[in-house]
Design an enzyme around this catalytic site. Structure first.
Site, PDB file in Angstrom:
ATOM      1  N   ASN A  11       0.882  -1.168   0.000  1.00 10.33           N
ATOM      2  CA  ASN A  11       0.000   0.000   0.000  1.00 10.33           C
ATOM      3  C   ASN A  11       0.920   1.218   0.000  1.00 10.33           C
ATOM      4  O   ASN A  11       1.468   1.583   1.038  1.00 10.33           O
ATOM      5  CB  ASN A  11      -0.907  -0.014   1.232  1.00 10.33           C
ATOM      6  CG  ASN A  11      -1.715   1.272   1.370  1.00 10.33           C
ATOM      7  OD1 ASN A  11      -1.740   2.099   0.454  1.00 10.33           O
ATOM      8  ND2 ASN A  11      -2.372   1.441   2.510  1.00 10.33           N
ATOM      9  N   LYS A  13       0.227   4.226  -0.223  1.00 13.60           N
ATOM     10  CA  LYS A  13      -0.366   5.447   0.344  1.00 13.60           C
ATOM     11  C   LYS A  13      -0.046   6.629  -0.587  1.00 13.60           C
ATOM     12  O   LYS A  13       0.024   6.425  -1.795  1.00 13.60           O
ATOM     13  CB  LYS A  13       0.104   5.662   1.788  1.00 13.60           C
ATOM     14  CG  LYS A  13      -0.137   4.402   2.632  1.00 13.60           C
ATOM     15  CD  LYS A  13       0.022   4.595   4.103  1.00 13.60           C
ATOM     16  CE  LYS A  13      -0.248   3.268   4.817  1.00 13.60           C
ATOM     17  NZ  LYS A  13      -0.169   3.367   6.267  1.00 13.60           N
ATOM     18  N   HIS A  97      -9.549   1.289   4.833  1.00 13.62           N
ATOM     19  CA  HIS A  97      -8.277   1.497   5.532  1.00 13.62           C
ATOM     20  C   HIS A  97      -8.504   2.455   6.708  1.00 13.62           C
ATOM     21  O   HIS A  97      -9.296   3.395   6.611  1.00 13.62           O
ATOM     22  CB  HIS A  97      -7.225   2.071   4.576  1.00 13.62           C
ATOM     23  CG  HIS A  97      -5.863   2.043   5.166  1.00 13.62           C
ATOM     24  ND1 HIS A  97      -5.423   2.998   6.060  1.00 13.62           N
ATOM     25  CD2 HIS A  97      -4.853   1.148   5.037  1.00 13.62           C
ATOM     26  CE1 HIS A  97      -4.192   2.686   6.434  1.00 13.62           C
ATOM     27  NE2 HIS A  97      -3.822   1.578   5.839  1.00 13.62           N
ATOM     28  N   GLU A  99      -6.895   4.844   7.802  1.00 10.94           N
ATOM     29  CA  GLU A  99      -6.681   6.272   7.492  1.00 10.94           C
ATOM     30  C   GLU A  99      -7.907   6.869   6.817  1.00 10.94           C
ATOM     31  O   GLU A  99      -8.247   8.035   7.033  1.00 10.94           O
ATOM     32  CB  GLU A  99      -5.412   6.422   6.630  1.00 10.94           C
ATOM     33  CG  GLU A  99      -4.162   6.188   7.473  1.00 10.94           C
ATOM     34  CD  GLU A  99      -2.965   5.626   6.719  1.00 10.94           C
ATOM     35  OE1 GLU A  99      -2.913   5.696   5.481  1.00 10.94           O
ATOM     36  OE2 GLU A  99      -2.067   5.095   7.404  1.00 10.94           O
ATOM     37  N   GLU A 169      -5.465  -4.753  10.519  1.00 14.69           N
ATOM     38  CA  GLU A 169      -4.446  -3.727  10.720  1.00 14.69           C
ATOM     39  C   GLU A 169      -4.729  -2.980  12.017  1.00 14.69           C
ATOM     40  O   GLU A 169      -5.534  -2.036  12.031  1.00 14.69           O
ATOM     41  CB  GLU A 169      -4.461  -2.728   9.559  1.00 14.69           C
ATOM     42  CG  GLU A 169      -4.148  -3.335   8.205  1.00 14.69           C
ATOM     43  CD  GLU A 169      -3.542  -2.309   7.254  1.00 14.69           C
ATOM     44  OE1 GLU A 169      -2.536  -2.641   6.640  1.00 14.69           O
ATOM     45  OE2 GLU A 169      -4.052  -1.185   7.147  1.00 14.69           O
ATOM     46  N   GLY A 175       2.503   2.444  10.789  1.00 15.85           N
ATOM     47  CA  GLY A 175       3.451   3.540  10.636  1.00 15.85           C
ATOM     48  C   GLY A 175       4.147   3.944  11.927  1.00 15.85           C
ATOM     49  O   GLY A 175       4.800   4.971  11.991  1.00 15.85           O
ATOM     50  N   SER A 214       3.421  -2.031  10.344  1.00 16.07           N
ATOM     51  CA  SER A 214       4.866  -2.109  10.591  1.00 16.07           C
ATOM     52  C   SER A 214       5.474  -3.471  10.249  1.00 16.07           C
ATOM     53  O   SER A 214       6.376  -3.941  10.940  1.00 16.07           O
ATOM     54  CB  SER A 214       5.196  -1.693  12.028  1.00 16.07           C
ATOM     55  OG  SER A 214       4.800  -0.336  12.254  1.00 16.07           O
TER      56      SER A 214
HETATM   57  P1  13P Z   1       2.986   0.470   7.683  1.00 16.01           P
HETATM   58  O1  13P Z   1       3.486  -0.817   7.084  1.00 16.01           O
HETATM   59  O2  13P Z   1       3.731   1.675   7.163  1.00 16.01           O
HETATM   60  O3  13P Z   1       2.899   0.409   9.160  1.00 16.01           O
HETATM   61  O4  13P Z   1       1.480   0.658   7.139  1.00 16.01           O
HETATM   62  C1  13P Z   1       0.605  -0.384   7.232  1.00 16.01           C
HETATM   63  C2  13P Z   1      -0.606  -0.048   6.445  1.00 16.01           C
HETATM   64  O5  13P Z   1      -1.364   0.835   6.792  1.00 16.01           O
HETATM   65  C3  13P Z   1      -0.852  -0.800   5.201  1.00 16.01           C
HETATM   66  O6  13P Z   1      -2.122  -0.546   4.699  1.00 16.01           O
END
Ligand code: 13P
Length: 253
Positions: A11, A13, A97, A99, A169, A175, A214
Site C-alpha cells: 500500500n 499510500k 483502511h 486512514e 491492521e 506507521g 509495521s
Molecule cells: P505500515 O506498514 O507503514 O505500518 O502501514 C501499514 C498499512 O497501513 C498498510 O495498509
C-alpha cells in the site's frame, strides 16, 4: 484445514513519482519472479494506475487502488468509480483502511457500500479492519473488529467474502514501528475466522486474512508463520525494493 496461498500487497499510500515508481516496479518484478506460490500486488495512487498497468501487465505482479467510490457513476466530483479501476486493469482495491475511516470519516456502512461496489465491478476488495490503542486497552478489540466485519457481511452476505481479502491492521501498529506480536495478530486473525465460520465454515477456511502494521523484512517471516496469517498489507516497507522483495520472500512456504 483449507490450504490458503499467501498474498503480499503493498500500500504505497500517498507516495511515489513516475520516476521512482518505474525503478521500484521493475525491481519488484525482476526480483520476485521465482516466487511462484506467493501472490504479489501493489496498491498505487490513482494517477499512477496507468503506469502500473503498463509496467505490470503480463507479469506475475497485480495492481490496484487504495480507495473507490461507493457510487457507480455520476456527479461526484473528485471520486473514482470501480469501473474506472477495472478500466485500468486493477485486480484489487483497498476499502476501509483506517486512514480513510479516521481522516475521511468513512464509517462501516460506507465501507460496506464501497466493498459491494468494488465486487459488482469485478474487483477483489481488500477489506481493512482493526482497533485503536484506546480500544485495545479498553479490551474491546474483538467488538470493534466484529462491528467492522459484520456490517459488510450484513450488506453483502457471507458468500461475498469468497471473492475478497481481509486485512487486520491494528491502528496502533500502522506507521509506528510497533508491530503486533505474532501471537497478538494470530489471536485476532483466529477470531475473524471463527466469526465468519459461524456463518460459513468453507468461506472462513479459504479466506486470505492479511496482517498489516509495521511489517518489515525483519519480522515478516515470524508473522507469516502463524496459522491464520496469510500474508501482509505493507505500507512504508513497500516503497523500498529491498524490503518489499524480502517480505515477499518471507511469504514462501
Ligand atoms: P505500515 O506498514 O507503514 O505500518 O502501514 C501499514 C498499512 O497501513 C498498510 O495498509
Amino acid at each position: 484445514m483449507a490450504r490458503r496461498s499467501k498474498l503480499v500487497a503493498g500500500n504505497w499510500k500517498m507516495h511515489g513519482s513516475t520516476a521512482q515508481n518505474q525503478g521500484l516496479l521493475n525491481a519488484v518484478i525482476s526480483r520476485t519472479v521465482e516466487l511462484k506460490e506467493v501472490g504479489i500486488a501493489v496498491s498505487v495512487p490513482y494517477p499512477y494506475l496507468a503506469q502500473a498497468q503498463s509496467v505490470l501487465a503480463n507479469t506475475h505482479v497485480s495492481w490496484g487502488a487504495q480507495n473507490v467510490s461507493q457510487h457507480e457513476k455520476g456527479a461526484y466530483t473528485g471520486e473514482v468509480s470501480a469501473a474506472m479501476l477495472v478500466d485500468f486493469g486493477c485486480r484489487y482495491v483497498i476499502v476501509g483502511h483506517s486512514e480513510r475511516r479516521a481522516l475521511y470519516g468513512e464509517d462501516s456502512h460506507t465501507v460496506a457500500l464501497k466493498f459491494r461496489a468494488a465486487q459488482a465491478a469485478g474487483l477483489i476488495p481488500i477489506l481493512c479492519v482493526g482497533e485503536t490503542l484506546d480500544q485495545r486497552d479498553a479490551g474491546i478489540t474483538e467488538q470493534v473488529v466484529a462491528e467492522q466485519l459484520d456490517t459488510v457481511v450484513e450488506l453483502t452476505g457471507v458468500s461475498a467474502l469468497a471473492k475478497a481479502v481481509l486485512a487486520y491492521e491494528p491502528v496502533w501498529a500502522i506507521g509506528t514501528g510497533k508491530t503486533a506480536t505474532p501471537q497478538q495478530a494470530q489471536d485476532v486473525h483466529a477470531f475473524i475466522r471463527r466469526r465468519i465460520a459461524a456463518n460459513d465454515s468453507v468461506v472462513a477456511g479459504e479466506l486470505q486474512v492479511l496482517y498489516g502494521g509495521s511489517v518489515k523484512a525483519s519480522n515478516a517471516a515470524e508473522l507469516f508463520g502463524m496459522p491464520d496469517i496469510d500474508g501482509g498489507l505493507i505500507g512504508g516497507a513497500s516503497l523500498v525494493a529491498d524490503e518489499f522483495v524480502a517480505i515477499c520472500d518471507a511469504a514462501k512456504n
